[in-house]
Design a protein around this motif. Structure first.
Motif, PDB file in Angstrom:
ATOM      1  N   THR A  58      26.229  40.421  24.438  1.00  0.00           N
ATOM      2  CA  THR A  58      25.424  39.490  23.534  1.00  0.00           C
ATOM      3  C   THR A  58      24.475  40.211  22.392  1.00  0.00           C
ATOM      4  OG1 THR A  58      23.647  39.836  25.246  1.00  0.00           O
ATOM      5  CG2 THR A  58      25.282  38.059  25.838  1.00  0.00           C
ATOM      6  N   GLU A  59      24.266  41.468  22.428  1.00  0.00           N
ATOM      7  CA  GLU A  59      23.725  42.249  21.529  1.00  0.00           C
ATOM      8  C   GLU A  59      24.182  43.692  21.447  1.00  0.00           C
ATOM      9  OE1 GLU A  59      19.793  43.158  24.158  1.00  0.00           O
ATOM     10  OE2 GLU A  59      19.510  41.749  22.568  1.00  0.00           O
ATOM     11  N   ALA A  60      23.805  44.472  20.374  1.00  0.00           N
ATOM     12  CA  ALA A  60      24.492  45.609  20.275  1.00  0.00           C
ATOM     13  C   ALA A  60      23.339  46.605  20.830  1.00  0.00           C
ATOM     14  CB  ALA A  60      24.475  46.150  18.916  1.00  0.00           C
ATOM     15  N   ALA A  61      23.751  47.843  21.205  1.00  0.00           N
ATOM     16  CA  ALA A  61      22.777  48.851  21.802  1.00  0.00           C
ATOM     17  C   ALA A  61      21.854  49.413  20.941  1.00  0.00           C
ATOM     18  CB  ALA A  61      23.989  50.188  22.062  1.00  0.00           C
ATOM     19  N   PRO A  62      20.722  49.422  21.236  1.00  0.00           N
ATOM     20  CA  PRO A  62      19.527  49.874  20.156  1.00  0.00           C
ATOM     21  C   PRO A  62      19.886  50.836  19.189  1.00  0.00           C
ATOM     22  CG  PRO A  62      18.780  49.518  22.601  1.00  0.00           C
ATOM     23  CD  PRO A  62      20.445  49.470  22.514  1.00  0.00           C
ATOM     24  N   GLU A  63      20.400  51.895  19.479  1.00  0.00           N
ATOM     25  CA  GLU A  63      20.947  53.090  18.635  1.00  0.00           C
ATOM     26  C   GLU A  63      21.919  52.575  17.782  1.00  0.00           C
ATOM     27  OE1 GLU A  63      23.338  53.596  22.440  1.00  0.00           O
ATOM     28  OE2 GLU A  63      21.336  53.195  21.944  1.00  0.00           O
ATOM     29  N   ARG A  64      22.973  51.503  17.923  1.00  0.00           N
ATOM     30  CA  ARG A  64      23.698  51.031  17.222  1.00  0.00           C
ATOM     31  C   ARG A  64      23.172  50.100  16.075  1.00  0.00           C
ATOM     32  NH1 ARG A  64      28.349  52.266  18.274  1.00  0.00           N
ATOM     33  NH2 ARG A  64      28.130  51.818  20.546  1.00  0.00           N
ATOM     34  N   LEU A  65      22.274  49.427  16.347  1.00  0.00           N
ATOM     35  CA  LEU A  65      21.277  48.615  15.740  1.00  0.00           C
ATOM     36  C   LEU A  65      20.504  49.292  14.801  1.00  0.00           C
ATOM     37  CD1 LEU A  65      20.096  45.903  14.636  1.00  0.00           C
ATOM     38  CD2 LEU A  65      18.715  45.933  16.541  1.00  0.00           C
ATOM     39  N   GLU A  66      19.820  50.363  15.254  1.00  0.00           N
ATOM     40  CA  GLU A  66      19.116  51.088  14.278  1.00  0.00           C
ATOM     41  C   GLU A  66      19.936  51.957  13.069  1.00  0.00           C
ATOM     42  OE1 GLU A  66      16.126  55.034  14.656  1.00  0.00           O
ATOM     43  OE2 GLU A  66      17.346  54.593  16.420  1.00  0.00           O
ATOM     44  N   THR A  67      20.951  52.391  13.593  1.00  0.00           N
ATOM     45  CA  THR A  67      22.095  53.036  12.636  1.00  0.00           C
ATOM     46  C   THR A  67      22.595  52.202  11.454  1.00  0.00           C
ATOM     47  OG1 THR A  67      23.276  54.388  14.354  1.00  0.00           O
ATOM     48  CG2 THR A  67      24.565  53.949  12.365  1.00  0.00           C
ATOM     49  N   TRP A  68      22.574  50.757  11.791  1.00  0.00           N
ATOM     50  CA  TRP A  68      22.890  49.777  10.524  1.00  0.00           C
ATOM     51  C   TRP A  68      21.836  49.334  10.109  1.00  0.00           C
ATOM     52  CZ3 TRP A  68      27.404  49.702   9.036  1.00  0.00           C
ATOM     53  CH2 TRP A  68      28.410  49.891   9.442  1.00  0.00           C
ATOM     54  N   GLN A  69      20.529  49.552  10.722  1.00  0.00           N
ATOM     55  CA  GLN A  69      19.373  49.170   9.802  1.00  0.00           C
ATOM     56  C   GLN A  69      19.131  50.177   8.635  1.00  0.00           C
ATOM     57  OE1 GLN A  69      16.615  48.921  13.209  1.00  0.00           O
ATOM     58  NE2 GLN A  69      16.689  46.770  12.972  1.00  0.00           N
ATOM     59  N   LEU A  70      19.386  51.631   9.041  1.00  0.00           N
ATOM     60  CA  LEU A  70      19.137  52.563   8.351  1.00  0.00           C
ATOM     61  C   LEU A  70      20.218  52.625   7.052  1.00  0.00           C
ATOM     62  CD1 LEU A  70      18.593  55.351  10.733  1.00  0.00           C
ATOM     63  CD2 LEU A  70      17.000  54.220   9.223  1.00  0.00           C
ATOM     64  N   LEU A  71      21.522  52.417   7.555  1.00  0.00           N
ATOM     65  CA  LEU A  71      22.527  52.300   6.400  1.00  0.00           C
ATOM     66  C   LEU A  71      22.119  51.061   5.336  1.00  0.00           C
ATOM     67  CD1 LEU A  71      25.675  53.247   8.500  1.00  0.00           C
ATOM     68  CD2 LEU A  71      24.538  54.667   6.719  1.00  0.00           C
ATOM     69  N   LEU A  72      21.814  49.911   5.785  1.00  0.00           N
ATOM     70  CA  LEU A  72      21.783  48.926   5.096  1.00  0.00           C
ATOM     71  C   LEU A  72      20.575  48.928   4.179  1.00  0.00           C
ATOM     72  CD1 LEU A  72      22.631  46.172   7.527  1.00  0.00           C
ATOM     73  CD2 LEU A  72      23.646  46.371   5.326  1.00  0.00           C
ATOM     74  N   ALA A  73      19.504  49.988   4.619  1.00  0.00           N
ATOM     75  CA  ALA A  73      18.123  49.841   3.689  1.00  0.00           C
ATOM     76  C   ALA A  73      18.551  51.260   2.786  1.00  0.00           C
ATOM     77  CB  ALA A  73      17.167  50.384   4.630  1.00  0.00           C
ATOM     78  N   ASP A  74      19.847  51.885   2.685  1.00  0.00           N
ATOM     79  CA  ASP A  74      19.774  52.995   1.748  1.00  0.00           C
ATOM     80  C   ASP A  74      21.162  52.796   1.099  1.00  0.00           C
ATOM     81  OD1 ASP A  74      19.753  55.330   0.385  1.00  0.00           O
ATOM     82  OD2 ASP A  74      19.592  56.509   2.336  1.00  0.00           O
ATOM     83  N   PRO A  75      21.093  52.055   0.009  1.00  0.00           N
ATOM     84  CA  PRO A  75      22.511  51.838  -0.636  1.00  0.00           C
ATOM     85  C   PRO A  75      23.280  53.326  -1.265  1.00  0.00           C
ATOM     86  CG  PRO A  75      20.982  50.334  -1.461  1.00  0.00           C
ATOM     87  CD  PRO A  75      19.942  51.270  -0.805  1.00  0.00           C
ATOM     88  N   ALA A  76      22.233  54.207  -1.368  1.00  0.00           N
ATOM     89  CA  ALA A  76      22.965  55.519  -1.940  1.00  0.00           C
ATOM     90  C   ALA A  76      23.660  56.058  -0.873  1.00  0.00           C
ATOM     91  CB  ALA A  76      21.803  56.568  -2.159  1.00  0.00           C
ATOM     92  N   ARG A  77      23.692  55.834   0.450  1.00  0.00           N
ATOM     93  CA  ARG A  77      24.270  56.519   1.708  1.00  0.00           C
ATOM     94  C   ARG A  77      25.401  55.381   2.017  1.00  0.00           C
ATOM     95  NH1 ARG A  77      21.660  57.166   6.927  1.00  0.00           N
ATOM     96  NH2 ARG A  77      23.338  58.723   7.251  1.00  0.00           N
ATOM     97  N   ALA A  78      25.416  54.346   1.696  1.00  0.00           N
ATOM     98  CA  ALA A  78      26.539  53.213   2.184  1.00  0.00           C
ATOM     99  C   ALA A  78      26.546  51.824   1.609  1.00  0.00           C
ATOM    100  CB  ALA A  78      26.302  53.022   3.848  1.00  0.00           C
ATOM    101  N   THR A  79      27.770  51.571   0.923  1.00  0.00           N
ATOM    102  CA  THR A  79      27.776  50.051   0.592  1.00  0.00           C
ATOM    103  C   THR A  79      28.363  49.435   1.875  1.00  0.00           C
ATOM    104  OG1 THR A  79      28.023  50.922  -1.740  1.00  0.00           O
ATOM    105  CG2 THR A  79      29.036  48.508  -0.986  1.00  0.00           C
ATOM    106  N   VAL A  80      27.815  48.356   2.154  1.00  0.00           N
ATOM    107  CA  VAL A  80      28.215  47.592   3.355  1.00  0.00           C
ATOM    108  C   VAL A  80      28.839  46.130   2.884  1.00  0.00           C
ATOM    109  CG1 VAL A  80      27.633  46.766   5.847  1.00  0.00           C
ATOM    110  CG2 VAL A  80      26.686  48.991   5.032  1.00  0.00           C
ATOM    111  N   HIS A  81      29.843  45.702   3.385  1.00  0.00           N
ATOM    112  CA  HIS A  81      30.405  44.395   2.948  1.00  0.00           C
ATOM    113  C   HIS A  81      30.431  43.739   4.273  1.00  0.00           C
ATOM    114  CE1 HIS A  81      32.038  45.684  -1.001  1.00  0.00           C
ATOM    115  NE2 HIS A  81      32.047  46.748  -0.534  1.00  0.00           N
ATOM    116  N   CYS A  82      30.448  42.449   4.243  1.00  0.00           N
ATOM    117  CA  CYS A  82      30.421  41.529   5.311  1.00  0.00           C
ATOM    118  C   CYS A  82      31.479  40.464   5.318  1.00  0.00           C
ATOM    119  CB  CYS A  82      29.114  41.011   5.666  1.00  0.00           C
ATOM    120  SG  CYS A  82      27.732  41.968   5.945  1.00  0.00           S
TER     121      CYS A  82
END
Length: 201
Positions: A58-82
């Motif tokens: 029903t929800e992601a593990a906290p560490e997984r959520l944190e990983t995606w929060q960091l990547l989405l906040a830093d376009p130089a590290r990753a471009t994320v498509h949904c």
């Protein structure tokens, strides 16, 4: 699918009979929870094995959520498509420089992650997300793509091999005596590799 075309806020995927219209767009920070849940759900499904029972999260593990929060906040590290269907994130693609801090190979574009909700498997979403990767690779300065895939995920291995990815000798330990295998996609073969699409005009 009947092609890929530009839509407001992303790529609009063609409609097949009985299938909802989907949009592929760039991920936003507010998508982090939904993206992390797709990641969590897909991982549980393929680690369980085909036909094996597994629990829908029903929800992601906290560490997984944190990983995606960091990547989405830093376009130089990753471009994320949904990939979005009826307002729900059902698939994701992350690409960019290698996330391994020890790598300084500027010639590689890394496919960090490509996940689709199990209920949407075999619907063309993974192919369209992969097409977004190959389009970026073909138009950028890098000469090859790289990714890691779990050796126990036969579905993913077949998916990438059909699209021209080949083993490159990289390997690191995985769970229960398995391994994560490195695959490479050369930009030079993109015109011949299946799975590459052209945007409709």
């Amino acid at each position: 699918m009947d092609g890929v075309s530009l839509a407001s806020g992303g790529l609009r995927l063609g409609r097949s009979p009985g299938q909802d219209v989907q949009v592929i767009r760039i991920g936003r920070p507010e998508d982090a929870a939904a993206i992390a849940l797709v990641h969590e759900t897909a991982r549980r499904a393929y680690y369980a094995g085909e036909g094996e029972p597994w629990q829908l999260p029903t929800e992601a593990a906290p560490e997984r959520l944190e990983t995606w929060q960091l990547l989405l906040a830093d376009p130089a590290r990753a471009t994320v498509h949904c990939a979005v269907t009826d307002g729900q994130v059902v698939g994701l693609l992350s690409l960019g420089p290698p996330l391994d801090s020890t790598s300084n190979d500027e010639a590689v574009l890394e496919l960090h992650a490509l996940y689709v909700l199990p209920g949407s498997w075999s619907g063309g979403i993974g192919s369209q997300l992969h097409a977004a990767f190959t389009e970026r690779l073909s138009s950028g300065p890098e000469d090859h793509g790289a990714l890691e895939v779990w050796s126990g995920n036969s579905r993913a291995l077949a998916f990438y091999r059909r699209r021209g990815w080949t083993p490159d000798g990289r390997s690191r330990p995985g769970p229960a005596g398995t391994a994560y295998l490195g695959l490479t996609l050369r930009r030079a073969i993109l015109g011949r590799a299946p799975g590459r699409t052209t945007r409709s005009r």
